[in-house]
Design a protein around this motif. Sequence first.
Motif, mmCIF file in Angstrom:
data_model
loop_
_atom_site.group_PDB
_atom_site.id
_atom_site.type_symbol
_atom_site.label_atom_id
_atom_site.label_comp_id
_atom_site.label_asym_id
_atom_site.label_seq_id
_atom_site.Cartn_x
_atom_site.Cartn_y
_atom_site.Cartn_z
ATOM 1 N N PHE A 61 0.876 -1.178 0.000
ATOM 2 C CA PHE A 61 0.000 0.000 0.000
ATOM 3 C C PHE A 61 0.905 1.218 0.000
ATOM 4 N N SER A 62 0.981 1.879 -1.156
ATOM 5 C CA SER A 62 1.983 2.941 -1.291
ATOM 6 C C SER A 62 1.361 4.270 -1.688
ATOM 7 N N CYS A 63 2.168 5.304 -1.601
ATOM 8 C CA CYS A 63 1.786 6.601 -2.141
ATOM 9 C C CYS A 63 1.620 6.459 -3.661
ATOM 10 N N ALA A 64 0.755 7.294 -4.221
ATOM 11 C CA ALA A 64 0.510 7.269 -5.670
ATOM 12 C C ALA A 64 1.600 7.979 -6.461
ATOM 13 N N ASP A 65 2.552 8.560 -5.777
ATOM 14 C CA ASP A 65 3.620 9.345 -6.424
ATOM 15 C C ASP A 65 4.258 8.566 -7.578
ATOM 16 N N SER A 66 4.409 9.234 -8.719
ATOM 17 C CA SER A 66 4.915 8.572 -9.932
ATOM 18 C C SER A 66 6.341 8.080 -9.787
ATOM 19 N N ARG A 67 7.029 8.538 -8.746
ATOM 20 C CA ARG A 67 8.429 8.147 -8.566
ATOM 21 C C ARG A 67 8.588 6.938 -7.661
ATOM 22 N N VAL A 68 7.460 6.386 -7.180
ATOM 23 C CA VAL A 68 7.534 5.295 -6.202
ATOM 24 C C VAL A 68 6.696 4.081 -6.655
ATOM 25 N N PRO A 69 6.912 3.567 -7.852
ATOM 26 C CA PRO A 69 6.117 2.408 -8.288
ATOM 27 C C PRO A 69 6.640 1.115 -7.640
ATOM 28 N N PRO A 70 5.815 0.456 -6.845
ATOM 29 C CA PRO A 70 6.311 -0.700 -6.079
ATOM 30 C C PRO A 70 6.960 -1.791 -6.931
ATOM 31 N N GLU A 71 6.341 -2.133 -8.068
ATOM 32 C CA GLU A 71 6.934 -3.227 -8.855
ATOM 33 C C GLU A 71 8.351 -2.891 -9.325
ATOM 34 N N ILE A 72 8.592 -1.613 -9.569
ATOM 35 C CA ILE A 72 9.924 -1.230 -10.040
ATOM 36 C C ILE A 72 10.910 -1.156 -8.879
ATOM 37 N N VAL A 73 10.522 -0.493 -7.784
ATOM 38 C CA VAL A 73 11.515 -0.302 -6.708
ATOM 39 C C VAL A 73 11.801 -1.611 -5.971
ATOM 40 N N HIS A 98 5.942 -1.261 7.695
ATOM 41 C CA HIS A 98 5.930 -0.038 6.900
ATOM 42 C C HIS A 98 7.352 0.300 6.492
ATOM 43 N N ALA A 99 7.457 1.143 5.490
ATOM 44 C CA ALA A 99 8.767 1.400 4.906
ATOM 45 C C ALA A 99 8.792 2.789 4.283
ATOM 46 N N ILE A 100 9.993 3.304 4.170
ATOM 47 C CA ILE A 100 10.186 4.620 3.561
ATOM 48 C C ILE A 100 11.164 4.496 2.391
ATOM 49 N N TYR A 101 10.777 5.114 1.297
ATOM 50 C CA TYR A 101 11.596 5.088 0.083
ATOM 51 C C TYR A 101 12.332 6.412 -0.055
ATOM 52 N N ASP A 102 13.606 6.319 -0.360
ATOM 53 C CA ASP A 102 14.431 7.515 -0.580
ATOM 54 C C ASP A 102 14.510 7.780 -2.087
ATOM 55 N N LEU A 103 13.995 8.922 -2.505
ATOM 56 C CA LEU A 103 13.907 9.223 -3.937
ATOM 57 C C LEU A 103 15.275 9.259 -4.612
ATOM 58 N N GLU A 104 16.301 9.643 -3.873
ATOM 59 C CA GLU A 104 17.616 9.786 -4.499
ATOM 60 C C GLU A 104 18.381 8.469 -4.566
ATOM 61 N N THR A 105 18.415 7.758 -3.465
ATOM 62 C CA THR A 105 19.216 6.520 -3.442
ATOM 63 C C THR A 105 18.448 5.332 -3.998
ATOM 64 N N GLY A 106 17.118 5.426 -4.016
ATOM 65 C CA GLY A 106 16.318 4.287 -4.458
ATOM 66 C C GLY A 106 16.151 3.226 -3.387
ATOM 67 N N ARG A 107 16.642 3.513 -2.207
ATOM 68 C CA ARG A 107 16.607 2.494 -1.152
ATOM 69 C C ARG A 107 15.331 2.590 -0.320
ATOM 70 N N VAL A 108 14.795 1.446 0.016
ATOM 71 C CA VAL A 108 13.649 1.338 0.899
ATOM 72 C C VAL A 108 14.140 0.875 2.273
ATOM 73 N N THR A 109 13.766 1.619 3.303
ATOM 74 C CA THR A 109 14.091 1.206 4.665
ATOM 75 C C THR A 109 12.832 0.622 5.290
ATOM 76 N N GLY A 143 5.764 4.587 2.229
ATOM 77 C CA GLY A 143 5.781 6.031 2.029
ATOM 78 C C GLY A 143 7.128 6.455 1.477
ATOM 79 N N HIS A 144 7.303 7.743 1.315
ATOM 80 C CA HIS A 144 8.572 8.205 0.753
ATOM 81 C C HIS A 144 8.887 9.617 1.228
ATOM 82 N N GLU A 145 10.159 9.907 1.271
ATOM 83 C CA GLU A 145 10.576 11.280 1.571
ATOM 84 C C GLU A 145 10.187 12.163 0.387
ATOM 85 N N GLY A 146 9.991 13.439 0.660
ATOM 86 C CA GLY A 146 9.621 14.357 -0.411
ATOM 87 C C GLY A 146 8.186 14.168 -0.872
ATOM 88 N N CYS A 147 7.313 13.712 0.027
ATOM 89 C CA CYS A 147 5.909 13.436 -0.346
ATOM 90 C C CYS A 147 5.102 14.741 -0.347
#
Length: 218
Positions: free
Chosen positions: A51-63, A201-212, A105-109
């Motif tokens: 269950f993720s943010c709809a942000d175009s930069r955080v597509p679960p299948e890709i990350v 739950h987890a947080i995605y970093d837009l720059e590094t691509g890493r999920v914590t 979720g992700h930083e920069g939301c």
Amino acid sequence: MAHTAIHAHESLARLSEGNARFASGTTRHPHSDEDRRLGVSSGQAPFAAVFSCADSRVPPEIVFDCGLGDLFVVRSAGQMVENAVLASLEFAVHELSVPLILVLGHEGCGAVAAAESLMAQRASGAPLVLLPGHLNALAEQISRRLGAGSGEAHLKTPALTDAPRPMTQAARNTAAARAEVCARSPLIRAAHEAGDLELAHAIYDLETGRVTISGAEN
Ligand SMILES: [Zn+2]
């Protein structure tokens, strides 16, 4: 639908490994060919719901470097929880027997930023500038989460990744969204209490691509 039993810790490990490949530029794009397409045409058995943010930069299948039939994905801006979200997650739990719901979720939301702006306006005592359409309800829901400080306790045990970090507003919102899913869905709560479902739950970093990934509880 045949479902191969898989435990939540295996799901978390697959997500973590897939994200490590994505972040390091060694993606495999698994389960994307014709064989897989035909293989899942008669039924699905995803190994996790995300269950993720709809942000175009955080597509679960890709990350998470996943393919067809791997993830049951539900998305809404800022992980806003409403009936369509709850029903979709309940379908994944009740009908597909997913062992894990990961709230991402992700930083920069932008949704979190809108909530912060609303909170700042309230604090200043100035007349509120309402957002158009349903956006105000989104900002209100997230500002309630941030204001309540809920989910704080859940970040204490990162299961798979780095040392604990200071909790950002994005992380606070994500932990609270997870708590909200449980609070508002007796079906999901019952599956969790029965030991059939884990939530994290987890947080995605837009720059590094890493999920914590954090807070797979109990
Ligand atoms: Zn977002």
